[in-house]
Design a protein around this motif. Structure first.
Motif, PDB file in Angstrom:
ATOM      1  N   ASN A 164       0.845  -1.200   0.000  1.00  0.00           N
ATOM      2  CA  ASN A 164       0.000   0.000   0.000  1.00  0.00           C
ATOM      3  C   ASN A 164       0.876   1.243   0.000  1.00  0.00           C
ATOM      4  N   ALA A 165       0.241   2.391  -0.162  1.00  0.00           N
ATOM      5  CA  ALA A 165       0.999   3.633  -0.315  1.00  0.00           C
ATOM      6  C   ALA A 165       1.884   3.922   0.884  1.00  0.00           C
ATOM      7  N   ALA A 166       1.445   3.549   2.082  1.00  0.00           N
ATOM      8  CA  ALA A 166       2.222   3.847   3.287  1.00  0.00           C
ATOM      9  C   ALA A 166       3.571   3.140   3.291  1.00  0.00           C
ATOM     10  N   TYR A 167       3.653   1.976   2.641  1.00  0.00           N
ATOM     11  CA  TYR A 167       4.879   1.179   2.686  1.00  0.00           C
ATOM     12  C   TYR A 167       5.669   1.234   1.378  1.00  0.00           C
ATOM     13  N   ARG A 168       5.228   2.016   0.415  1.00  0.00           N
ATOM     14  CA  ARG A 168       5.822   1.926  -0.926  1.00  0.00           C
ATOM     15  C   ARG A 168       7.305   2.272  -0.939  1.00  0.00           C
ATOM     16  N   PHE A 169       7.690   3.287  -0.181  1.00  0.00           N
ATOM     17  CA  PHE A 169       9.095   3.666  -0.198  1.00  0.00           C
ATOM     18  C   PHE A 169       9.953   2.714   0.628  1.00  0.00           C
ATOM     19  N   MET A 170       9.386   2.105   1.657  1.00  0.00           N
ATOM     20  CA  MET A 170      10.109   1.057   2.383  1.00  0.00           C
ATOM     21  C   MET A 170      10.392  -0.126   1.469  1.00  0.00           C
ATOM     22  N   VAL A 171       9.381  -0.511   0.673  1.00  0.00           N
ATOM     23  CA  VAL A 171       9.559  -1.603  -0.286  1.00  0.00           C
ATOM     24  C   VAL A 171      10.674  -1.264  -1.260  1.00  0.00           C
ATOM     25  N   LEU A 172      10.634  -0.060  -1.818  1.00  0.00           N
ATOM     26  CA  LEU A 172      11.633   0.354  -2.802  1.00  0.00           C
ATOM     27  C   LEU A 172      13.027   0.378  -2.193  1.00  0.00           C
ATOM     28  N   GLU A 173      13.141   0.905  -0.980  1.00  0.00           N
ATOM     29  CA  GLU A 173      14.438   0.991  -0.311  1.00  0.00           C
ATOM     30  C   GLU A 173      14.993  -0.401  -0.010  1.00  0.00           C
ATOM     31  N   GLN A 174      14.144  -1.304   0.488  1.00  0.00           N
ATOM     32  CA  GLN A 174      14.646  -2.631   0.846  1.00  0.00           C
ATOM     33  C   GLN A 174      14.966  -3.463  -0.396  1.00  0.00           C
ATOM     34  N   LEU A 175      14.264  -3.245  -1.484  1.00  0.00           N
ATOM     35  CA  LEU A 175      14.643  -3.892  -2.741  1.00  0.00           C
ATOM     36  C   LEU A 175      16.025  -3.408  -3.178  1.00  0.00           C
ATOM     37  N   ALA A 176      16.252  -2.103  -3.110  1.00  0.00           N
ATOM     38  CA  ALA A 176      17.545  -1.554  -3.532  1.00  0.00           C
ATOM     39  C   ALA A 176      18.689  -2.092  -2.677  1.00  0.00           C
ATOM     40  N   GLU A 177      18.439  -2.295  -1.397  1.00  0.00           N
ATOM     41  CA  GLU A 177      19.485  -2.795  -0.495  1.00  0.00           C
ATOM     42  C   GLU A 177      19.968  -4.185  -0.881  1.00  0.00           C
ATOM     43  N   ILE A 178      19.105  -4.990  -1.509  1.00  0.00           N
ATOM     44  CA  ILE A 178      19.502  -6.356  -1.903  1.00  0.00           C
ATOM     45  C   ILE A 178      19.713  -6.457  -3.414  1.00  0.00           C
ATOM     46  N   GLY A 179      19.693  -5.326  -4.101  1.00  0.00           N
ATOM     47  CA  GLY A 179      20.012  -5.306  -5.518  1.00  0.00           C
ATOM     48  C   GLY A 179      18.972  -5.935  -6.418  1.00  0.00           C
TER      49      GLY A 179
END
Length: 470
Positions: free
Chosen positions: A61-76
């Motif tokens: 959901n919108a509240a977690y969208r940037f957390m999702v994006l950040e954690q994806l980037a952390e694992i490449g």
């Protein structure tokens, strides 16, 4: 027939079964409970082999969208990220994922996974996925049944039937969470834990869903068809999605379909549904004590400590869980998960803030943490990621004073643009249009001192925002 699997990772839930570590603003799927990575990150890494898996779909959901994006980037890793405009349970979420997967491949086989589960034996899990792929291609809706390690009362069970092919079995029945005596009988009879993870051809799942609720499939399909694009996110149409019936995929399809199959698996699975489950999965000392953070045990057995900063010391106690965050401490019996559920329900009535947000609040540009607060002042520690900036904004009721303690800040105040270095400060008057930016290569850290008659987060009037927030 598909030779690859599309992972659909569902991570929009906000459970509080691991309170106070897990809260509405940052739930357990994003927490590093067992090392440096979150269960969300471990789930994505498990399904990242391109020889077997396609590009994943994440639904949140919108509240977690940037957390999702950040954690994806952390694992490449990268993913297509779908944003639910409202929580409608797993049924509509999986329908949305299946419809979206078909926009990429009409014959897509989808693996629907919870983001907050643990799997300790990846090879066994992948072997089960290959078994499931063959069954899904043959027209089955596959669930993964975990061989029980004990007579658990916190899981539903699956009664496996006749062999279909290889390890795949037909499903005789799904049963709800049992009492202890019934759970023991289920284990003795060869029942399996229901993991709540599924594999299916997208077309087959949608056909079976239409048989019981055609209107929800139509409205969710419309939500995908009319989805917007916002900073790379796929935003499902809110009006269409809201019309779907809120229901779990188990009730909507799995308990009604004649095409259900189960792959028995022994992969060290857990849904991490309680602090006791965290203790069971953690390394322990010779007395059965587990700890994450600074902890000391004396004459204590089978205890579990999780602490952010404070040293926690236990003496002369058994079977306790102690969780210490910077604004809340939980002390509970290991075995009473229902007691914690009742406690959190009470806290939502008397102190809702401690169930919703941590003191450290994450934002797409970084994070902030409240250090001290009074009637007319608040002190925050702010961290801005390299290359990021806050919105151009103003406040009606407060002024701010920024002291840089690490890195360099580019500060805009009305027509002034100034670089502020370590051990330098700058003042932002009430009503001034201002922005904070990190132009450097390292995180920017500063102390913010707010003074004024009202210090709420809703006294932010955004004029420009890179993240398109309201």
């Amino acid at each position: 027939m598909s030779e690859h699997i599309v992972p659909l990772v569902m991570c929009g839930g906000a459970g509080t079964r691991l309170w106070p570590a897990s809260r509405e603003g940052r739930p357990k799927q994003f927490l590093p409970l067992f090392g440096s990575r979150s269960t969300f990150q471990d789930t994505l890494r498990r399904v990242s082999d391109p020889a077997l898996f396609e590009r994943p779909i994440v639904i949140t959901n919108a509240a977690y969208r940037f957390m999702v994006l950040e954690q994806l980037a952390e694992i490449g890793l990268e993913a297509d990220i779908l944003l639910e405009p409202a929580r409608r349970d797993s049924g509509p979420a999986i329908v949305a994922g299946a419809v979206f997967a078909q926009t990429r491949d009409s014959d897509a086989v989808v693996l629907a996974l919870a983001a907050d589960h643990v799997v300790r034996d990846t090879d066994a899990f992948l072997s089960a996925c290959r078994e499931g792929l063959a069954a899904a291609n043959a027209g089955r809706i596959v669930t993964f049944g975990v061989r029980p390690e004990r007579a658990a009362t916190e899981y539903g069970y699956i009664s496996p039937g006749a062999v279909i092919a290889g390890e795949v079995r037909a499903v005789t029945t799904f049963v709800e969470k049992p009492d202890p005596r019934t759970a023991a009988a289920y284990v003795e009879a060869g029942y399996l834990w229901n993991s709540g993870n599924f594999m299916f051809r997208a077309a087959m799942l949608l056909d079976e869903y239409r048989n019981v609720d055609p209107e929800s499939v139509r409205t969710v399909s419309d939500a995908v068809a009319h989805a917007g694009r916002d900073l790379g996110f796929v935003t499902l149409d809110p009006d269409a999605f809201a019309k779907a019936q809120a229901i779990s995929i188990d009730y909507a399809v799995m308990e009604k379909t004649a095409h259900a199959a189960v792959v028995p698996v022994d992969c060290g699975w857990s849904d991490v549904g309680s602090w006791r489950a965290v203790w069971e999965l953690s390394d322990k000392d010779s007395e059965g004590n587990a700890a994450q953070g600074a902890a000391v045990f004396e004459d204590s057995r089978n205890c579990n400590i999780s602490t952010d900063k404070a040293l926690v010391a236990l003496e002369g106690v058994d079977d306790l869980v102690v969780v210490a965050t910077q604004d809340a401490v939980l002390v509970s019996r290991q075995k009473d998960a229902n007691g914690l559920k009742r406690l959190v329900a009470k806290l939502k009535a008397v102190a809702p803030q401690v169930t919703e947000e941590h003191l450290r609040v994450h934002r797409p540009w970084g994070a902030y943490q409240s250090i001290d607060r009074g009637e007319r002042h608040q002190v925050k520690h702010i961290t801005v990621k390299a290359g990021e900036r806050l919105s151009l904004q103003k406040h009606h009721h407060r002024s701010e004073h920024w002291i840089v303690v690490r890195g360099a800040a580019r500060v805009t105040i009305d027509d002034l643009i100034k670089t502020v270095h370590e051990n330098e400060s700058i003042y932002i008057p009430i009503g001034a249009i201002h922005r904070l930016e990190n132009p450097g290569k390292i995180p920017l850290e500063l102390i913010e001192v707010q003074t004024g008659s009202y210090l709420g987060e809703d006294d932010i009037i955004r004029i420009e925002d890179d993240y398109q927030r309201g």
